[in-house]
Structures are given as C-alpha cells and as structure tokens.
Design a protein around this motif. Sequence first.
Motif, PDB file in Angstrom:
ATOM      1  N   ILE A   1      78.177  31.652  65.268  1.00 33.03           N
ATOM      2  CA  ILE A   1      77.858  33.631  65.525  1.00 33.03           C
ATOM      3  C   ILE A   1      78.733  33.707  63.853  1.00 33.03           C
ATOM      4  O   ILE A   1      79.696  34.232  64.081  1.00 33.03           O
ATOM      5  N   THR A   2      77.531  34.627  63.209  1.00 37.51           N
ATOM      6  CA  THR A   2      78.096  35.421  62.138  1.00 37.51           C
ATOM      7  C   THR A   2      78.150  36.757  61.696  1.00 37.51           C
ATOM      8  O   THR A   2      76.497  37.094  62.565  1.00 37.51           O
ATOM      9  N   GLN A   3      78.417  37.651  61.030  1.00 36.94           N
ATOM     10  CA  GLN A   3      77.999  38.680  60.841  1.00 36.94           C
ATOM     11  C   GLN A   3      77.164  38.897  59.856  1.00 36.94           C
ATOM     12  O   GLN A   3      76.290  39.721  59.609  1.00 36.94           O
ATOM     13  N   ALA A   4      76.805  37.449  59.104  1.00 38.87           N
ATOM     14  CA  ALA A   4      75.529  37.512  58.656  1.00 38.87           C
ATOM     15  C   ALA A   4      74.161  36.359  59.659  1.00 38.87           C
ATOM     16  O   ALA A   4      72.927  36.731  59.109  1.00 38.87           O
ATOM     17  N   GLY A   5      74.281  36.343  60.697  1.00 36.07           N
ATOM     18  CA  GLY A   5      73.504  36.101  61.798  1.00 36.07           C
ATOM     19  C   GLY A   5      73.796  34.618  62.469  1.00 36.07           C
ATOM     20  O   GLY A   5      75.197  34.330  62.253  1.00 36.07           O
ATOM     21  N   PRO A   6      73.546  34.344  63.636  1.00 34.02           N
ATOM     22  CA  PRO A   6      73.521  32.864  63.640  1.00 34.02           C
ATOM     23  C   PRO A   6      73.420  31.900  62.961  1.00 34.02           C
ATOM     24  O   PRO A   6      72.347  31.985  62.628  1.00 34.02           O
ATOM     25  N   LEU A   7      74.397  30.821  62.585  1.00 34.65           N
ATOM     26  CA  LEU A   7      74.358  30.201  61.724  1.00 34.65           C
ATOM     27  C   LEU A   7      74.380  29.393  62.599  1.00 34.65           C
ATOM     28  O   LEU A   7      75.204  28.320  63.332  1.00 34.65           O
ATOM     29  N   ASP A   8      73.271  27.547  62.181  1.00 40.30           N
ATOM     30  CA  ASP A   8      73.831  26.375  62.707  1.00 40.30           C
ATOM     31  C   ASP A   8      74.602  25.346  61.870  1.00 40.30           C
ATOM     32  O   ASP A   8      73.926  25.299  60.792  1.00 40.30           O
ATOM     33  N   LEU A   9      75.673  24.409  62.535  1.00 36.15           N
ATOM     34  CA  LEU A   9      75.800  23.957  61.451  1.00 36.15           C
ATOM     35  C   LEU A   9      76.212  22.764  61.270  1.00 36.15           C
ATOM     36  O   LEU A   9      76.123  21.996  60.794  1.00 36.15           O
ATOM     37  N   GLY A  10      75.158  22.657  62.904  1.00 34.87           N
ATOM     38  CA  GLY A  10      74.559  21.075  63.402  1.00 34.87           C
ATOM     39  C   GLY A  10      72.645  21.435  63.476  1.00 34.87           C
ATOM     40  O   GLY A  10      72.226  22.034  62.165  1.00 34.87           O
ATOM     41  N   CYS A  11      72.330  20.915  64.171  1.00 33.68           N
ATOM     42  CA  CYS A  11      70.674  20.613  64.011  1.00 33.68           C
ATOM     43  C   CYS A  11      70.290  22.242  63.867  1.00 33.68           C
ATOM     44  O   CYS A  11      70.850  23.017  64.542  1.00 33.68           O
ATOM     45  N   GLY A  12      69.140  22.682  62.771  1.00 33.87           N
ATOM     46  CA  GLY A  12      68.653  24.001  62.925  1.00 33.87           C
ATOM     47  C   GLY A  12      67.472  23.392  62.617  1.00 33.87           C
ATOM     48  O   GLY A  12      66.427  24.689  63.685  1.00 33.87           O
ATOM     49  N   TRP A  13      66.569  22.486  63.262  1.00 36.35           N
ATOM     50  CA  TRP A  13      65.566  22.270  62.415  1.00 36.35           C
ATOM     51  C   TRP A  13      64.468  21.760  63.937  1.00 36.35           C
ATOM     52  O   TRP A  13      65.001  20.533  64.356  1.00 36.35           O
ATOM     53  N   LEU A  14      63.416  22.325  64.535  1.00 34.41           N
ATOM     54  CA  LEU A  14      63.135  21.761  65.954  1.00 34.41           C
ATOM     55  C   LEU A  14      61.606  21.232  65.358  1.00 34.41           C
ATOM     56  O   LEU A  14      60.982  20.956  64.635  1.00 34.41           O
ATOM     57  N   HIS A  15      62.353  19.595  64.741  1.00 36.08           N
ATOM     58  CA  HIS A  15      61.188  18.489  63.877  1.00 36.08           C
ATOM     59  C   HIS A  15      60.363  18.784  65.116  1.00 36.08           C
ATOM     60  O   HIS A  15      60.740  18.407  65.896  1.00 36.08           O
ATOM     61  N   THR A  16      59.970  17.484  64.066  1.00 44.41           N
ATOM     62  CA  THR A  16      57.456  17.272  65.168  1.00 44.41           C
ATOM     63  C   THR A  16      58.003  18.359  66.249  1.00 44.41           C
ATOM     64  O   THR A  16      57.656  18.218  67.184  1.00 44.41           O
TER      65      THR A  16
END
Length: 416
Positions: free
Chosen positions: A47-62
């Motif tokens: 969680i950053t001031q810019a927004g929640p940022l995913d350092l690992g998985c980010g995409w709900l593939h398929t």
Amino acid sequence: MTSEPDIAIIGAGAAGIGAARHLADSGLSVVLLEALDRAGGRAFTHITQAGPLDLGCGWLHTAERNPWVGIAEQTGMPVDRRPSAWGMQYKDLGFSPAERQAAGEEYERWTDRLANAPPANDRASDALDPTGRWTGYIQALSGFINGVETEQLSARDFSAYDEASSDNNWRLPRGYGTLITASLPGQAPFHSNTPVTAVDMSGPRVRLDTPSGSIDARAVIVTLSTNVLAGGAVSWPSALDPWRDAANRLPLGHNEKLFLEISGPNPFEPETHVIGNPRDPRTGSYYIRPFGYAVVECYLGGAGARAAATDGTPAAFDHAIGELAALFGNSVRSCLRPLIASDWAHAATIGGAYSHALPGEAGARSVLARPFENRLFFAGEATEHGFFSTAHGAYLSGVRAAREALDALGAGSPSA
Ligand SMILES: Cc1cc2nc3c(=O)[nH]c(=O)nc-3n(C[C@H](O)[C@H](O)[C@H](O)COP(=O)(O)OP(=O)(O)OC[C@H]3O[C@@H](n4cnc5c(N)ncnc54)[C@H](O)[C@@H]3O)c2cc1C
C-alpha cells in the motif's frame, strides 16, 4: 500452536490458502505454517500513497476460468474487466505499427512451431527462425512470460500453458495480494514467522520441526516453491529425493517489478503502455498509470530481471528511467522517482518468480505433484499442468492436494 492437527499446510501463499479454504468445512483440524511474517507469498500488495501496488501477481489471467474472480465477487472486491494495454505502444514511440505487426507475426510463427512442429530436443530456442529479425523481441516476451529466455525453456511446457490460457486478463484495483491474503479462512490457525526446518516421516505421524516447536500431523500439504524445495532450508527424508529432483528441473525464472512515481507536468496518460526497446531481451514492459494511479509499472523478465538482481535495484531504476527518457524525451527524468521494487530473486523463502520446465523436463510437473506415502501432498503453482506460474494455478493445486489429503484420511470431500 496445535501440536497434533489432522493436516498441516506448509506455506501460506495462494496454494496454501486454496488448500486451507477447501479444508475449512471438513471438520478436521488444520494449521497453516508460514515462514514469513505475512500470508500471500508471491501475492503481495504494497500500500503506497499512489495506490495499492502488486509486487507479485497482479493479473487475473484466464479470468473467465480463474477461481479468484468468484472469490473477489463473493467478498465484494471490485474486478476491473477492461482489456490490458499490453499490445499498445503509446503514440508508436520507438516501435511503429508495421514493426509491431512484423514482430507479432514472427512471435506467432514461433509459438505455432512450438505447438505443431516442436524441436526434437524440446528446446524452445530451436524453434526460432534463424533468419528472423525479431529474436530480441521474442526473447523479451519469453522473459516476461516464463522468466527465462528460450534456450532454457521446454517447448512442450510452454505450449501447455499457451493452450490452457486465454486472452482475458482482468485486474483488482485493490490488489491481487490484498484479495489472496484476505481469503485466508478464519477456521485454520495461521502461524506466521514459523518456518518448517525438518520433515520426519519415520513415525506414524508426520513430524514438522519449527523454531517454535514441533507439530505431528496425520497428513501434510507442501506448497513450497521449487527453488525452496530443491534448496537446503528444509531437511527432508531421502526418499523424497525424486520430488526434489523434479523441483530442480522446474526452476523459478527471474521477474521483478519496479514502480516509478510520477509527479508534476508529464506526458504519461492513464492505462497506456510502451515496451522500452523491442529489440533488446533486457528491456522493460512499462504499464503507465494503471487505474490512473500516478505510477509507471516496469515489468522485467529473464535477462532484464537477472540484471536487476545482479546489479541492484538502483541500477535497474536507472535503466528503466533511461528507457523511458529515450522514448518520451529527457524531460521525463525530472518527473519520475523510484518508489518501490520487488526483489523476488533474493527472497529466501521463495527464491525467484515462477517455474518453467527446462528443455525435456515438462514431465517433472507430474512427478512433483504425486503424493508421497499418502501422507505428504504436494501443491504450489509448479505442480499444475496448464496453469503453472499463476496464482489461480496455485489455488487450484491447493484444492487438489486438499482433496487428496481428505481422501487419504477417509474424510471425503467437503462441498466447498
Ligand atoms: C513479479 C511476479 C509477477 C507475477 N504476476 C502474476 C500475475 O500477474 N498473475 C498470476 O496469476 N501470477 C503471477 N505471478 C505468479 C504468482 O504470484 C505465483 O504463481 C503464485 O503466487 C504462487 O503461489 P504458491 O502458493 O504456489 O507459492 P508461494 O506464493 O511462493 O507460497 C509458498 C509460501 O511458502 C512459504 N515458505 C517457504 N519456506 C517455508 C518454510 N520452510 N516453512 C513455512 N513456509 C515456508 C513462503 O514464504 C511462501 O509464502 C507473478 C509472480 C511474480 C514473482
């Protein structure tokens, strides 16, 4: 700590949480043991001031077959179904439409050969066109997708993933890591900072040693990454050597994320994308202002991520800013600031990004997924066939291992 649970789960990433959710209504006692001070493993939203940022998985593939979509919907977490901007090169900077078409067609011809006329030695690089002009581009894509260049990649394994996956890639504005960690079921006691150091199967129960004491379980679900399984952090019975050997043949590749914060007047438009240098295997893929957040997400894979691990994060940020300055002009240097970066390669309890099969080794996934003595059950992304290297594959592997453990204990399957 419950010292004699029915089932102990080692690792609280997507696979461990998937297993724990499946076991939640089984009536059995279950404990979840995690080496880190948090759940999620390779799913981690910062969680950053810019927004929640995913350092690992980010995409709900398929996404249309991804169980995390249903879980997000059940919990009221918004899902962003807009198509990804990956295919876009903002204002054609450094990569003209004709070049994109030529590079895309060469990539398609390569994946077709992998699927329909694979090299006899199963080495994906042997299906590259020796006269091709876009080998650097294909190597960069292989780095993003597999974490390695094509020389280290099994054609058969890559094609299994390619065939199983669709083009529906959705996202979670609050973060994939946020969803996965929030999905830990309340029923299973969760022990963070509890690394398992030894597994002993000489008695009737499986004994797990941790710095906080020992646990004797009737069955154990192991969800460790392949690099951890093959490494020396846990002491295993020697009968498990074939499983560890399989893990060795499914190493984790290199992928890292760098987030640059944007400030002041700048040319960056929300939900746009550029590839830094489509001829360079080391290049970054830059997702600009995802969800409108004031950041550029730089995705590194293969050679680029290895360089980040070797040269360090400051050098990786310099390289990323340099690539953006080459496309957008030098003035962007003053509005980009390093914000946060992953370092999966040096994360001791994970040891890399996601698994790929070495040439000739696609069969290792089945070897790794086999139960041992009907008391030890293996899950984790690397044990999946088509959905390996993903968070939904990890989840499904956890559910599969939980079913196997329930059957072995004669407890049947709960309806969940
Ligand atoms: C940069 C990056 C980007 C990615 N992007 C995507 C994406 O967009 N979409 C997608 O679907 N997937 C993506 N992935 C892959 C996805 O994150 C993983 O496949 C998935 O999270 C793996 O889950 P897992 O449960 O199998 O393993 P892990 O998450 O590694 O869980 C294993 C857990 O075991 C713990 N552990 C280790 N040793 C011990 C021990 N001795 N005792 C107890 N616990 C231990 C670890 O700390 C860890 O928490 C990405 C991964 C990375 C690194």
